[in-house]
Design a protein around this motif. Structure first.
Motif, PDB file in Angstrom:
ATOM      1  N   CYS A  70       0.859  -1.181   0.000  1.00  0.00           N
ATOM      2  CA  CYS A  70       0.000   0.000   0.000  1.00  0.00           C
ATOM      3  C   CYS A  70       0.898   1.235   0.000  1.00  0.00           C
ATOM      4  O   CYS A  70       1.765   1.387   0.868  1.00  0.00           O
ATOM      5  N   LEU A  71       0.713   2.107  -0.980  1.00  0.00           N
ATOM      6  CA  LEU A  71       1.527   3.313  -1.074  1.00  0.00           C
ATOM      7  C   LEU A  71       1.072   4.394  -0.100  1.00  0.00           C
ATOM      8  O   LEU A  71       1.797   5.367   0.118  1.00  0.00           O
ATOM      9  N   ALA A  72      -0.086   4.186   0.521  1.00  0.00           N
ATOM     10  CA  ALA A  72      -0.570   5.159   1.500  1.00  0.00           C
ATOM     11  C   ALA A  72      -0.021   4.887   2.900  1.00  0.00           C
ATOM     12  O   ALA A  72       0.473   5.792   3.562  1.00  0.00           O
ATOM     13  N   CYS A  73      -0.081   3.605   3.326  1.00  0.00           N
ATOM     14  CA  CYS A  73       0.336   3.295   4.698  1.00  0.00           C
ATOM     15  C   CYS A  73       1.553   2.383   4.786  1.00  0.00           C
ATOM     16  O   CYS A  73       2.090   2.172   5.868  1.00  0.00           O
ATOM     17  N   GLY A  74       1.968   1.804   3.663  1.00  0.00           N
ATOM     18  CA  GLY A  74       3.148   0.943   3.652  1.00  0.00           C
ATOM     19  C   GLY A  74       2.892  -0.509   3.986  1.00  0.00           C
ATOM     20  O   GLY A  74       3.817  -1.316   4.003  1.00  0.00           O
ATOM     21  N   ALA A  75       1.650  -0.889   4.244  1.00  0.00           N
ATOM     22  CA  ALA A  75       1.331  -2.275   4.588  1.00  0.00           C
ATOM     23  C   ALA A  75       1.521  -3.187   3.372  1.00  0.00           C
ATOM     24  O   ALA A  75       1.388  -2.762   2.231  1.00  0.00           O
ATOM     25  N   THR A  76       1.842  -4.435   3.643  1.00  0.00           N
ATOM     26  CA  THR A  76       1.940  -5.457   2.604  1.00  0.00           C
ATOM     27  C   THR A  76       0.719  -6.352   2.720  1.00  0.00           C
ATOM     28  O   THR A  76       0.364  -6.778   3.818  1.00  0.00           O
ATOM     29  N   LEU A  77       0.069  -6.627   1.577  1.00  0.00           N
ATOM     30  CA  LEU A  77      -1.124  -7.454   1.615  1.00  0.00           C
ATOM     31  C   LEU A  77      -1.119  -8.487   0.501  1.00  0.00           C
ATOM     32  O   LEU A  77      -0.517  -8.279  -0.557  1.00  0.00           O
ATOM     33  N   ALA A  78      -1.754  -9.615   0.775  1.00  0.00           N
ATOM     34  CA  ALA A  78      -1.903 -10.672  -0.215  1.00  0.00           C
ATOM     35  C   ALA A  78      -3.061 -10.305  -1.138  1.00  0.00           C
ATOM     36  O   ALA A  78      -4.101  -9.820  -0.680  1.00  0.00           O
ATOM     37  N   ILE A  79      -2.854 -10.528  -2.446  1.00  0.00           N
ATOM     38  CA  ILE A  79      -3.913 -10.246  -3.411  1.00  0.00           C
ATOM     39  C   ILE A  79      -4.005 -11.392  -4.407  1.00  0.00           C
ATOM     40  O   ILE A  79      -3.011 -12.034  -4.721  1.00  0.00           O
ATOM     41  N   ALA A  80      -5.207 -11.655  -4.886  1.00  0.00           N
ATOM     42  CA  ALA A  80      -5.426 -12.719  -5.860  1.00  0.00           C
ATOM     43  C   ALA A  80      -5.657 -12.168  -7.262  1.00  0.00           C
ATOM     44  O   ALA A  80      -5.673 -12.910  -8.230  1.00  0.00           O
ATOM     45  N   VAL A  81      -5.858 -10.866  -7.359  1.00  0.00           N
ATOM     46  CA  VAL A  81      -6.045 -10.170  -8.632  1.00  0.00           C
ATOM     47  C   VAL A  81      -5.142  -8.938  -8.604  1.00  0.00           C
ATOM     48  O   VAL A  81      -4.737  -8.485  -7.525  1.00  0.00           O
ATOM     49  N   PRO A  82      -4.798  -8.377  -9.760  1.00  0.00           N
ATOM     50  CA  PRO A  82      -3.821  -7.280  -9.775  1.00  0.00           C
ATOM     51  C   PRO A  82      -4.348  -5.919  -9.306  1.00  0.00           C
ATOM     52  O   PRO A  82      -3.859  -4.874  -9.712  1.00  0.00           O
ATOM     53  N   TYR A  83      -5.344  -5.917  -8.469  1.00  0.00           N
ATOM     54  CA  TYR A  83      -5.873  -4.689  -7.884  1.00  0.00           C
ATOM     55  C   TYR A  83      -6.496  -5.061  -6.541  1.00  0.00           C
ATOM     56  O   TYR A  83      -6.651  -6.232  -6.227  1.00  0.00           O
ATOM     57  N   GLY A  84      -6.827  -4.090  -5.766  1.00  0.00           N
ATOM     58  CA  GLY A  84      -7.436  -4.393  -4.477  1.00  0.00           C
ATOM     59  C   GLY A  84      -7.506  -3.163  -3.605  1.00  0.00           C
ATOM     60  O   GLY A  84      -7.263  -2.032  -4.053  1.00  0.00           O
TER      61      GLY A  84
END
Length: 109
Positions: A70-84
């Motif tokens: 996340c470019l806003a808060c820096g968190a890393t998240l798992a995604i199954a599609v190229p957006y979220g």
């Protein structure tokens, strides 16, 4: 079916790098966001390897999960599609994993 050309390229690279040796195992790393279907690669690999030094080689596929930052808060998240959307509500994500397609390793004899 772009998997056929991908499988053909993988076989060509492996045969070239084997330098005349027989290829017995190939391990591919395929990202879940890469739009490459592992089952299609498996089928195409055997077809492309016929009559080459890679014929009969075992193909192992390691599927890599999609991840974004996340470019806003820096968190890393798992995604199954190229957006979220991040838990913070931002949709401004940078893909950091899951798009790769690479030969991780190859065994020869």
């Amino acid at each position: 079916m772009h998997e056929l050309s991908i499988a053909n390229s993988v076989v060509e690279i492996c045969v070239e790098q084997a330098n005349g040796a027989r290829v017995t195992r190939v391990t591919l790393e395929i990202g879940q966001l890469s739009a490459v279907m592992p089952d299609a690669i498996r089928f195409c690999f055997d077809v492309c390897a016929k009559d080459t030094a890679a014929e009969g080689a075992t193909l192992e596929i390691v599927e890599m999960p999609g991840q974004a930052r996340c470019l806003a808060c820096g968190a890393t998240l798992a995604i199954a599609v190229p957006y979220g959307q991040c838990d913070c509500g931002s949709e401004n994500l940078e893909l950091i994993s899951g798009q790769q397609l690479k030969i991780r390793q190859m065994e020869v004899v």
